[in-house]
Design a protein around this motif. Structure first.
Motif, short mmCIF file in Angstrom:
data_model
loop_
_atom_site.label_atom_id
_atom_site.label_comp_id
_atom_site.label_asym_id
_atom_site.label_seq_id
_atom_site.Cartn_x
_atom_site.Cartn_y
_atom_site.Cartn_z
N UNK A 90 7.19 -10.27 13.48
CA UNK A 90 5.98 -10.68 13.23
C UNK A 90 5.90 -11.73 12.20
N UNK A 91 4.89 -12.75 12.15
CA UNK A 91 4.83 -13.63 11.13
C UNK A 91 4.69 -13.32 9.81
N UNK A 92 4.11 -11.95 9.57
CA UNK A 92 3.54 -11.34 8.28
C UNK A 92 4.65 -10.48 7.84
N UNK A 93 5.80 -10.34 8.58
CA UNK A 93 6.85 -9.38 8.24
C UNK A 93 8.03 -10.09 7.60
N UNK A 94 7.62 -10.77 6.32
CA UNK A 94 8.65 -11.42 5.72
C UNK A 94 9.48 -10.21 4.68
N UNK A 95 10.51 -11.13 4.05
CA UNK A 95 11.24 -10.07 3.12
C UNK A 95 10.62 -9.71 2.14
N UNK A 96 9.60 -10.69 1.59
CA UNK A 96 8.82 -10.27 0.54
C UNK A 96 7.99 -9.14 0.82
N UNK A 97 7.43 -9.38 1.98
CA UNK A 97 6.27 -8.17 2.50
C UNK A 97 6.89 -7.11 2.74
N UNK A 98 8.07 -6.95 3.05
CA UNK A 98 8.78 -5.69 3.31
C UNK A 98 8.96 -4.97 1.97
N UNK A 99 9.78 -5.82 0.88
CA UNK A 99 9.82 -5.35 -0.41
C UNK A 99 8.45 -4.75 -1.18
N UNK A 100 7.43 -5.51 -0.85
CA UNK A 100 6.08 -4.88 -1.26
C UNK A 100 5.69 -3.69 -0.81
N UNK A 101 6.07 -3.61 0.54
CA UNK A 101 5.68 -2.35 1.30
C UNK A 101 6.57 -1.22 0.78
N UNK A 102 7.66 -1.31 0.51
CA UNK A 102 8.58 -0.30 -0.03
C UNK A 102 8.17 0.16 -1.50
#
Length: 149
Positions: A129-141
């Protein structure tokens, strides 16, 4: 006292439903000076008129008439300080996506299972998805259970 036409229109507006806060503030501010100048025997009538016009309780109407001048709702400034967002919009969108994929679990369960779930979602293609960037995944974790909730 306010004119009969004003009282009649206010009663009709009150019969349809409660007046908005700005209208209630306007009425009480207008009658505040009349209440201050009136003798004790006339204050009850003013109080009754405020109650009938605005639909608020007697004790609240009395407090509004005798208290400080109420600012117009458009002029009232919210004095809370806004904090900068800790997490990006992409991480919030990713959280909503993962949360829906998991069947809407609570934050405590989701934080525990997130370490196992994200690689599986990446392998299955659900994170394309366009919102599933590496930074977003890091923030989610890095999100806590309370933040997720």
């Amino acid at each position: 006292m306010v004119g009969a036409s004003h009282a009649l229109s206010a009663k009709l507006a009150c019969a349809e439903g409660k007046l908005p806060i700005s209208a209630r503030r306007h009425v009480t501010n207008k009658l505040r000076t009349a209440n201050a100048k009136a003798c004790k025997s006339n204050r009850g009538g003013i109080l009754d008129e405020v109650m009938a016009t605005t639909g608020i309780a007697r004790s609240s109407a009395q407090r509004m008439l005798t208290g400080p001048m109420l600012p117009d709702s458009a002029e009232q400034v919210d004095r809370r300080k806004l904090r900068a967002k800790q997490y990006s919009d992409e991480s919030r969108s990713l959280l909503e996506h993962v949360w829906a994929q998991m069947g809407c679990p609570c934050g405590k369960y989701l934080t525990v299972i997130l370490g196992l779930l994200l690689p599986l979602l990446r392998d299955s293609g659900d994170l394309d998805k366009p919102f599933a960037t590496a930074e977003a995944i890091g923030e989610l974790e890095a999100m806590s259970a309370d933040t997720i909730d």
